[in-house]
Design a protein around this motif. Structure first.
Motif, short mmCIF file in Angstrom:
data_model
loop_
_atom_site.label_atom_id
_atom_site.label_comp_id
_atom_site.label_asym_id
_atom_site.label_seq_id
_atom_site.Cartn_x
_atom_site.Cartn_y
_atom_site.Cartn_z
N GLU A 89 46.97 31.98 51.71
CA GLU A 89 46.66 30.99 50.69
C GLU A 89 45.14 30.86 50.59
N HIS A 90 44.64 30.91 49.36
CA HIS A 90 43.21 30.88 49.05
C HIS A 90 42.47 32.12 49.52
N GLY A 91 43.19 33.12 50.02
CA GLY A 91 42.55 34.33 50.49
C GLY A 91 42.26 35.29 49.35
N GLN A 92 41.35 36.22 49.59
CA GLN A 92 40.99 37.20 48.58
C GLN A 92 42.07 38.27 48.44
N VAL A 93 42.17 38.79 47.23
CA VAL A 93 43.06 39.92 46.98
C VAL A 93 42.33 41.19 47.37
N ALA A 94 42.99 42.02 48.17
CA ALA A 94 42.36 43.25 48.64
C ALA A 94 42.04 44.17 47.47
N GLU A 95 40.88 44.80 47.52
CA GLU A 95 40.47 45.73 46.47
C GLU A 95 41.13 47.09 46.70
N SER A 96 41.35 47.81 45.61
CA SER A 96 41.83 49.19 45.71
C SER A 96 41.07 50.01 44.68
N GLU A 97 41.17 51.32 44.79
CA GLU A 97 40.40 52.18 43.89
C GLU A 97 40.88 52.00 42.45
N PRO A 98 40.03 52.30 41.48
CA PRO A 98 40.41 52.13 40.07
C PRO A 98 41.74 52.81 39.75
N ALA A 99 42.60 52.09 39.04
CA ALA A 99 43.95 52.59 38.80
C ALA A 99 44.05 53.47 37.57
N PHE A 100 43.13 53.26 36.61
CA PHE A 100 43.28 53.98 35.34
C PHE A 100 41.99 54.72 34.99
N ARG A 101 42.16 55.74 34.17
CA ARG A 101 41.00 56.48 33.69
C ARG A 101 41.23 56.83 32.23
#
Length: 460
Positions: free
Chosen positions: A233-245
């Motif tokens: 709760e209130h935590g950051q969403v983990a980043e991932s590499e760009p999904a679209f090109r």
């Protein structure tokens, strides 16, 4: 005679020959269910046949009242025929519009740029026609863009005797290259004929027929599958590499020329399938080569091997012979590790097809295909070379693996035909140039792999 008197005369004349025509009551035929309307039309036709047979039996039977009765029957049959035709036309139009909307292709800005035909669509010319909005035209129509056949179209281009529909089509004008575009109503037959002639289409590739005036456009494709992660709760969403090109689609020109005797084109009753097959196979051969191997250097399109992101599986400094299914399983693992759909097909040269067919175990028995590969289509094309140099070897080849429903051929402006007036005039032949503009794109490059360095089997 008014309608009531005509009906009374009809009833009387049918009564004389013992034919009991059912009474539809006050329900007009337009309000009848289709099955009842068909049954009514059948009954009316039987009544007509009975009256005509009676009139032919003896000259004195052909009276004015019998003629009036036949006219009354024919009038009601005609009304039903018109109602049926109008409904069928509406159904074909609505069906064609619905199908074409469902297959609409959009660029990354949301503009409709064409129609996407799945590989399943391409197996049926009627489905192609519906998706392209040509499904509401009758097969033998010469209206609209209509031509009775591809043969009639080529005859018209060659200034031979042809149908009025073709003449109307050709009178509209020419494209900038001086050629005439094959009418939409004839395109489904050519696209359908492309499938068995092309290894890529047999493997599952889609076709997008473009109607955009733009020379190029961009579509969105998958670059990587995003990674989902748990968060507090209130935590950051983990980043991932760009999904679209963004992929730029630039259709480039592909053409071939052929000749045919004037007599054969004008007089042969079975030239239609030969024309369709010749056009399809000529394009299919080069489509396979360029779509797999194309460099991307103008004027050639960029093929699958040179699309960024595809898995490449080398085989040592000098390549290796293909003796079992191991490398196919290796490629499948790489594709699945990229979270891409499991492969459904492999495209190879005839030499590699022969090698696989001769796979044998240590006892010399044919080597069974692994369960994981049982559903695969193994297709071949003569356009894949078997003399690629690798280290000290000069006999290596490549095999392309993937789910080809994620690979699309983009066709702009359909196919156009240009007449070569003088080139073959001395031999009494007619020459044509067939031209189209194409490009390909992988919707998810990581769904594909190429086995490299596949050596020829050692001579026994």
């Amino acid at each position: 005679m008014n309608n009531n008197n005509a009906q009374l005369t009809l009833k009387a004349e049918l009564g004389k020959i013992g034919f009991n025509l059912s009474d539809p009551g006050d329900t007009p035929t337009s309000h009848m269910p289709k099955a009842e309307r068909l049954a009514r039309r059948g009954e009316l036709r039987r009544a007509t046949n009975a009256l005509v047979a009676h009139a032919k039996a003896k000259p004195e039977n052909l009276t004015d009242d019998v003629l009036l009765a036949v006219e009354a029957l024919s009038a009601e049959i005609e009304i039903i025929n018109r109602q049926m035709m109008m409904e069928e036309t509406a159904e074909r139009h609505i069906g064609g519009v619905t199908a074409s909307r469902e297959a609409a292709l959009f660029d990354q800005d949301g503009n409709q740029v064409g129609t996407l035909l799945s590989n399943a669509d391409l197996s049926n010319a009627a489905t192609i026609a519906a998706k392209l909005g040509a499904g509401n035209r009758r097969q033998n129509s010469t209206d609209d863009e209509g031509c009775a056949s591809l043969t009639d179209f080529f005859r018209g281009v060659a200034n031979m005797r042809t149908s009025e529909g073709v003449r109307n089509t050709l009178s509209v004008g020419t494209n900038t290259a001086g050629g005439y575009t094959v009418p939409t109503v004839l395109l489904p037959g050519i696209l359908n004929a492309l499938v068995p002639a092309s290894a890529l289409l047999t493997a599952g590739m889609n076709v997008a027929v473009l109607n955009t005036p733009a020379k190029s456009f961009n579509i969105a494709a998958t670059a990587a599958i995003p990674t989902a992660g748990w968060r507090k709760e209130h935590g950051q969403v983990a980043e991932s590499e760009p999904a679209f090109r963004s992929i730029e689609v630039i259709p480039r020109s592909l053409a071939f020329r052929f000749k045919i005797s004037r007599e054969l084109l004008m007089d042969s009753p079975n030239i239609e399938p030969a024309l369709r097959t010749a056009i399809a196979q000529a394009f299919a051969v080069e489509i396979d080569r360029a779509s797999l191997l194309g460099s991307g250097v103008d004027p050639e399109i960029r093929g699958l091997r040179n699309i960024e992101g595809i898995h490449k599986l080398p085989a040592g400094a000098n390549g290796v012979e293909l003796k079992n299914w191991a490398r196919f399983i290796n490629a499948t693992r790489l594709i699945k590790e990229a979270n891409a759909p499991a492969p459904t097909a492999a495209i190879m040269s005839p030499r590699e097809e022969e090698t696989i067919a001769l796979f044998a175990d240590t006892t010399g028995q044919p080597l069974r295909r692994p369960t994981a590969l049982e559903g695969w289509r193994l297709t071949t094309t003569s356009q894949l070379p078997t003399n690629i140099e690798l280290g000290a070897a000069d006999d290596t080849a490549e095999i392309f693996i993937g789910d080809y429903s994620l690979f699309t051929l983009f066709m702009r402006e359909g196919i156009s035909v240009q007449l070569l007036n003088e080139l073959y005039a001395e031999t009494g032949e007619v020459g044509f140039i067939c031209h189209t503009r194409l490009d390909v794109a992988a919707m998810y490059a990581k769904a594909f792999a190429v086995l490299q360095g596949v050596r020829a089997p050692a001579a026994e």
